[in-house]
Design an enzyme around this catalytic site. Structure first.
Site, PDB file in Angstrom:
ATOM      1  N   THR A 118      11.928  10.416   7.545  1.00  0.00           N
ATOM      2  CA  THR A 118      11.613  11.826   7.781  1.00  0.00           C
ATOM      3  C   THR A 118      11.500  12.132   9.261  1.00  0.00           C
ATOM      4  OG1 THR A 118      10.463  12.037   5.672  1.00  0.00           O
ATOM      5  CG2 THR A 118       9.888  13.634   7.357  1.00  0.00           C
ATOM      6  N   SER A 167      13.793   6.121   3.641  1.00  0.00           N
ATOM      7  CA  SER A 167      13.125   4.844   3.377  1.00  0.00           C
ATOM      8  C   SER A 167      12.897   4.569   1.896  1.00  0.00           C
ATOM      9  CB  SER A 167      11.806   4.740   4.140  1.00  0.00           C
ATOM     10  OG  SER A 167      10.767   5.444   3.506  1.00  0.00           O
ATOM     11  N   THR A 174       8.178   7.187   5.604  1.00  0.00           N
ATOM     12  CA  THR A 174       6.828   6.912   5.121  1.00  0.00           C
ATOM     13  C   THR A 174       6.795   6.241   3.749  1.00  0.00           C
ATOM     14  OG1 THR A 174       6.639   9.116   4.134  1.00  0.00           O
ATOM     15  CG2 THR A 174       5.887   8.870   6.405  1.00  0.00           C
ATOM     16  N   ASP A 175       7.822   6.464   2.919  1.00  0.00           N
ATOM     17  CA  ASP A 175       7.732   6.060   1.512  1.00  0.00           C
ATOM     18  C   ASP A 175       7.557   4.556   1.328  1.00  0.00           C
ATOM     19  OD1 ASP A 175       7.852   8.638   0.639  1.00  0.00           O
ATOM     20  OD2 ASP A 175       9.946   8.581   0.024  1.00  0.00           O
TER      21      ASP A 175
END
Length: 308
Positions: free
Chosen positions: A6, A55, A88-89
Site C-alpha cells: 500500500t 503483500s 501491511t497484510d
C-alpha cells in the site's frame, strides 16, 4: 529495498483509501517524495526494487530473494542498516522470516509500511519511511524491526490488529520496544535479542524456484472435524500448525486426525488463536507447542525446520 504494498499504491481519487491498487510506485520514487530523508539517513541512500507486489500475494520466492539481498547489504561494511518497504497484510510474516534467517546482531533490518496509498489526501507512508530510516541509523540498533505509526516493534511480537486504521499494528501484552519522536528513537525496552542464524544456510545456495516445505494452518473451533487434516495428509502436506482454543486445546475430532497425521510423519505444532498469551505446555502433551509463536509465525519456523 522496495517490495510494493500500500505504501507504493495509487488510487484514481485522492480521497479513496480502500479502492486503490497496491505496488504501483517504485521505491526510488517513494524515497524522492519524502523531504529530509537523505538528512535522516546521515549519508547515502541506496535504493533497490526487490519485488513489486501486493503483500497479500507474498510467497517463498520473494522471501528468498529478499533474504539474499538483505544478507548481501548487511555484509557491506559501508551499510549501517536496511529498510524495507512492505505491504501491511503479511508484514509480520516477512519480519519473522527475516528474523529467523538473517544475522542482525550488528545492524538492523527495519520493515515499514502504510495503511493509506501514496495518493491519499494524508498518506502515512512518508512519515513511516522517515521514522524507519531514523531507527536504522540509531547507534546500537539491531534485530529485525517493524516501524509504523511512530512505534517500534520487534519481529516476534508484532501483529496487524486492524484492517483500516493507520495505527494498525501492536505487540500485544509485550508492548512496543519504543517510539520515534521527531526523528529520534526512544526505547522503553532493549533491542530484541539476536542469535547467529544457521537457517540462512538452508536457503542461500538454492535456486529461487526451489520447493518450500508445505505447511498449512488450521483453526480449532466449535464443531471442528478432522476431514481437512485427512485431506491434507492425502495431498502430501508436511506440516500442520493448529490455532487452538485457549491453552492449546483442540476439538476431539480434529485432535484425533492430527494425532493420526503425526503418526504418519507429518509435523504438528499447537499455537493459540487467543490474541495475547501463549500455550503453556504440560507433561504428557501429545502434540508440541509453538514456544510462544503465533500460528502464522509458527508456520514459518516449522517450514525452516523442515527445510533443514
Amino acid at each position: 529495498m522496495g517490495t510494493g504494498g500500500t505504501i507504493a499504491g495509487t488510487s484514481a481519487r485522492a480521497g479513496d483509501n480502500i479502492g486503490y491498487t497496491a505496488a504501483q510506485v517504485g521505491v526510488e520514487q517513494l524515497l524522492a517524495a519524502v523531504p529530509g530523508l537523505q538528512q535522516a539517513a546521515q549519508g547515502g541512500l541506496v535504493a533497490e526494487q526487490v519485488a513489486q507486489i501486493d503483500s497479500k500475494d507474498m510467497d517463498g520466492q520473494v522471501w528468498h530473494a529478499l533474504a539474499l539481498r538483505c544478507a548481501h547489504h548487511l555484509e557491506d561494511p559501508e551499510v549501517r542498516g536496511v529498510v524495507i518497504t512492505h505491504g501491511t497484510d503479511t508484514l509480520e510474516e516477512t519480519a519473522w522470516f527475516l528474523h529467523e534467517v538473517l544475522d542482525t546482531r550488528a545492524k538492523p533490518v527495519v520493515l515499514t509500511c502504510a495503511m493509506r496509498p501514496a495518493t491519499a489526501l494524508t498518506p502515512d507512508g512518508p512519515q513511516n519511511l522517515l521514522d524507519a530510516v531514523a531507527v536504522a541509523v540509531t547507534p546500537g540498533a539491531r534485530g529485525t524491526l517493524v516501524v509504523a505509526a511512530g512505534e517500534i516493534h520487534g519481529a516476534r511480537q508484532v501483529q496487524k490488529v486492524h484492517p483500516y486504521r493507520v495505527h494498525a499494528f501492536n505487540s500485544g501484552e509485550a508492548g512496543p520496544l519504543g517510539w520515534v519522536e521527531e526523528g529520534i528513537a526512544r526505547l522503553v525496552q532493549d533491542w530484541p535479542p539476536v542469535l547467529s542464524k544457521s537457517a540462512f544456510n538452508a536457503i542461500k545456495n538454492r535456486a529461487s524456484s526451489f520447493a518450500w516445505p508445505r505447511v498449512e494452518v488450521l483453526v480449532s473451533h466449535a464443531g471442528a472435524s478432522g476431514a481437512m487434516v485427512d485431506a491434507l495428509v492425502r495431498d502430501g502436506v508436511q506440516g500442520l500448525v493448529v490455532a487452538c482454543t485457549g491453552n492449546g486445546t483442540i476439538h476431539h475430532a480434529l485432535e484425533g486426525a492430527l494425532l493420526r497425521a503425526q503418526d504418519v510423519g507429518v509435523r504438528v505444532v499447537r499455537s493459540t488463536r487467543c490474541p495475547e498469551g501463549q500455550v503453556l505446555p504440560k507433561p504428557g502433551d501429545a502434540l508440541p507447542d509453538s514456544r510462544g509463536l503465533s500460528p502464522l509465525k509458527a508456520r514459518i519456523s516449522l517450514m525452516l525446520e523442515l527445510l533443514h
